[in-house]
Structure formats: structure tokens, C-alpha cells
Design an enzyme around this catalytic site. Structure first.
Site, PDB file in Angstrom:
ATOM      1  N   SER A   1      -1.036  -3.926   6.266  1.00 60.98           N
ATOM      2  CA  SER A   1      -2.252  -3.117   6.178  1.00 60.98           C
ATOM      3  C   SER A   1      -3.082  -3.323   7.436  1.00 60.98           C
ATOM      4  CB  SER A   1      -3.075  -3.537   4.966  1.00 60.98           C
ATOM      5  OG  SER A   1      -4.403  -3.059   5.116  1.00 60.98           O
TER       6      SER A   1
ATOM      7  N   HIS B   1       0.455   0.525   6.446  1.00 61.61           N
ATOM      8  CA  HIS B   1      -0.393   0.824   5.290  1.00 61.61           C
ATOM      9  C   HIS B   1      -1.823   1.066   5.785  1.00 61.61           C
ATOM     10  CE1 HIS B   1      -1.387   0.587   0.969  1.00 61.61           C
ATOM     11  NE2 HIS B   1      -2.485  -0.060   1.333  1.00 61.61           N
TER      12      HIS B   1
ATOM     13  N   ASP C   1      -0.038  -4.406  -3.841  1.00 62.32           N
ATOM     14  CA  ASP C   1      -1.067  -4.476  -2.800  1.00 62.32           C
ATOM     15  C   ASP C   1      -2.176  -5.436  -3.214  1.00 62.32           C
ATOM     16  OD1 ASP C   1      -2.827  -3.922  -0.733  1.00 62.32           O
ATOM     17  OD2 ASP C   1      -3.164  -1.821  -1.296  1.00 62.32           O
TER      18      ASP C   1
ATOM     19  N   MET D   1      -2.186  -2.556  -7.884  1.00 61.11           N
ATOM     20  CA  MET D   1      -3.177  -3.377  -7.194  1.00 61.11           C
ATOM     21  C   MET D   1      -3.230  -4.756  -7.845  1.00 61.11           C
ATOM     22  SD  MET D   1      -4.486  -1.565  -4.748  1.00 61.11           S
ATOM     23  CE  MET D   1      -5.626  -2.850  -4.242  1.00 61.11           C
TER      24      MET D   1
ATOM     25  N   MET E   1     -11.189   4.139   2.435  1.00 59.63           N
ATOM     26  CA  MET E   1     -12.232   3.808   1.447  1.00 59.63           C
ATOM     27  C   MET E   1     -13.474   4.659   1.719  1.00 59.63           C
ATOM     28  SD  MET E   1     -11.934  -0.325   1.398  1.00 59.63           S
ATOM     29  CE  MET E   1     -10.350  -1.171   1.466  1.00 59.63           C
TER      30      MET E   1
ATOM     31  N   ASP F   1      -5.639   1.860   4.660  1.00 65.16           N
ATOM     32  CA  ASP F   1      -6.571   1.801   3.535  1.00 65.16           C
ATOM     33  C   ASP F   1      -7.780   2.696   3.792  1.00 65.16           C
ATOM     34  OD1 ASP F   1      -5.413  -0.060   1.634  1.00 65.16           O
ATOM     35  OD2 ASP F   1      -5.561  -1.519   3.256  1.00 65.16           O
TER      36      ASP F   1
ATOM     37  N   HIS G   1      -3.299   4.979   1.608  1.00 65.50           N
ATOM     38  CA  HIS G   1      -3.801   4.545   0.290  1.00 65.50           C
ATOM     39  C   HIS G   1      -5.245   5.030   0.151  1.00 65.50           C
ATOM     40  CE1 HIS G   1      -4.849   0.776  -2.400  1.00 65.50           C
ATOM     41  NE2 HIS G   1      -4.984   1.912  -3.039  1.00 65.50           N
TER      42      HIS G   1
END
Ligand code: DX5
Ligand code: ZN
Length: 213
Positions: free
Chosen positions: A9, A34, A174, A139, A38, A36, A67
Site C-alpha cells: 500500500s 494498493h 488488508d 479488513m 479515503m 487507498d 481501494h
């Protein structure tokens, strides 16, 4: 060597030098990147948007595993698809009433679709969608931040998913992955692991990635 997918990540990488960071991942044997995403609503943190994914796409051939930890993912899937994502994973909790619509939307761009569940969501809640997606992302921390402690209880969901699947499915885990928790997840049936803090905190990244295989 096992054929487990290792997806570092970039949340734990140096955001001032992302091109270099991606090259480093390639050289050290990462399978996927990966990313992330948000939004400050679904999770209490803000990170990366589609323009950054688009820029990353230009400097790496590694598959981009996006993600989405955001509310209303349907509103942004097009942007992330056109930016060059290979996998787009949304959170079940963010779209409870129109899960199938979101899966179809992702697939309409010829992109692999993933569904993710937070620690408090059960496998039962998503059971009917599992055969419609390419990947389930379990998760093992509360989404929002890197470097948190692995929650053992959540990992049991991996074997619950294994029991009900009828087809090839990527079961990705993850949060809090290190050499020891990776072993545990693989034994339960995970075939893809995300790792942020662990991979970036070790001086030898290649060794760190290999230790997860
Ligand atoms: C957490 C993110 C993770 C995170 C993993 O909300 O979804 O991908 O970067 O980080 P580590 O491996 O540090 O727990
Ligand atoms: Zn993630």
C-alpha cells in the site's frame, strides 16, 4: 514459492516521490500496487483521488488495486476507471442498498470488481454478492490509517468466505499484515495480501515482500 499476490500500500510511501516509489516496488517484486482512497466521510482521513491514480498509471505497468474507502462510490467509479485502475474495490457499508448496481458499474469498464467489509460487518451480509465479484477484501483493521494492529477475529472471515465460494475468487486481506499475520491469513485461505507499514519500515524491501509469500 506460493502464488500469493503481494500488494504493497503506497499509503506508507513517500508521497513526494511516487514515481520512484513505484519503481522501487517493481524492482523489489511487488505484484500489485494498493492505492487507498479515503474521503474524510466514510473514514476520518483524506488521501488520494483519481487524478493521482491517472498520474501513477503513466509510470508503472503494475496492476493498480484501488481501494475506495468513500461514500457514494458510484459517483466516482467512472473517474477511477478512466484513470487506469485494474481492480476497483468498494465498501459494502457505503452502498448497502445498491451493491449489484455498483458491481455492474465497475464491470462495465472491463475492470475487476471487489467488495470490502469493515471489521464489524459479517460475511453473511455480503454472502449473496460473493459470486458476482472478482475479489473480496477483508479488513483486519478499522479502515482509515496505516500501521494499526491486526485484528485476529476478522481473519476468521477468510475461512468463512472460502467455505461458501463456488468459483475462483481473490480473497485479499488488508491491515496489520506482517510476516506472522501473513502466515495466519494464508493458512486460512487468503491469496492476496496488502501491506503498508511492514513493507516500508523494513530496510530491505525485497526481503520484506518475500517474507510475506
Ligand atoms: C487502511 C488501509 C490499508 C493500509 C494498510 O485503511 O486500507 O491499506 O494502508 O496498512 P498497514 O499494512 O500499515 O496496516
Ligand atoms: Zn487498503
Amino acid at each position: 514459492m506460493s502464488n500469493i499476490i503481494i500488494a504493497p500500500s503506497i499509503l506508507s510511501s513517500d508521497f513526494a516521490n511516487l514515481e520512484t516509489e513505484l519503481k522501487k516496488l517493481e524492482q523489489n517484486g511487488a505484484d500489485w500496487v494498493h492505492i487507498d482512497v479515503m474521503d474524510g466521510h466514510f473514514v476520518p482521513n483524506l488521501t488520494i483521488g483519481a487524478p493521482v491514480v491517472k498520474a501513477l498509471r503513466k509510470v508503472t505497468k503494475l496492476p493498480l488495486d484501488v481501494h475506495l474507502m468513500i461514500d457514494n462510490p458510484q459517483k466516482y467509479i467512472k473517474d477511477f476507471a478512466l484513470a487506469g485502475s485494474d481492480y476497483i474495490t468498494f465498501h459494502y457499508e457505503a452502498v448497502k442498498d445498491n451493491v449489484e448496481e455498483v458491481i455492474e458499474l465497475i464491470k462495465s469498464y472491463n475492470i475487476k470488481a471487489g467488495i470490502s467489509i469493515k471489521p464489524k460487518t459479517t460475511v453473511n451480509e455480503i454472502a449473496k454478492y460473493i459470486d458476482k465479484v472478482d475479489m473480496v477484501l477483508v479488513m483486519t483493521v478499522e479502515p482509515g490509517f496505516g500501521g494499526q494492529k491486526f485484528m485476529n477475529d476478522c481473519a476468521e472471515k477468510i475461512s468463512q468466505i472460502k467455505k461458501i465460494i463456488q468459483k475462483n475468487l481473490i480473497i485479499e486481506v488488508d491491515g496489520g499484515i506482517n510476516e506472522e499475520t501473513a502466515k495466519y491469513c494464508k493458512a486460512l485461505g487468503a491469496n492476496a495480501l496488502v501491506a503498508g507499514h511492514y513493507v516500508y519500515s523494513m530496510s530491505d524491501m525485497k526481503k520484506a515482500i518475500n517474507s510475506l509469500r
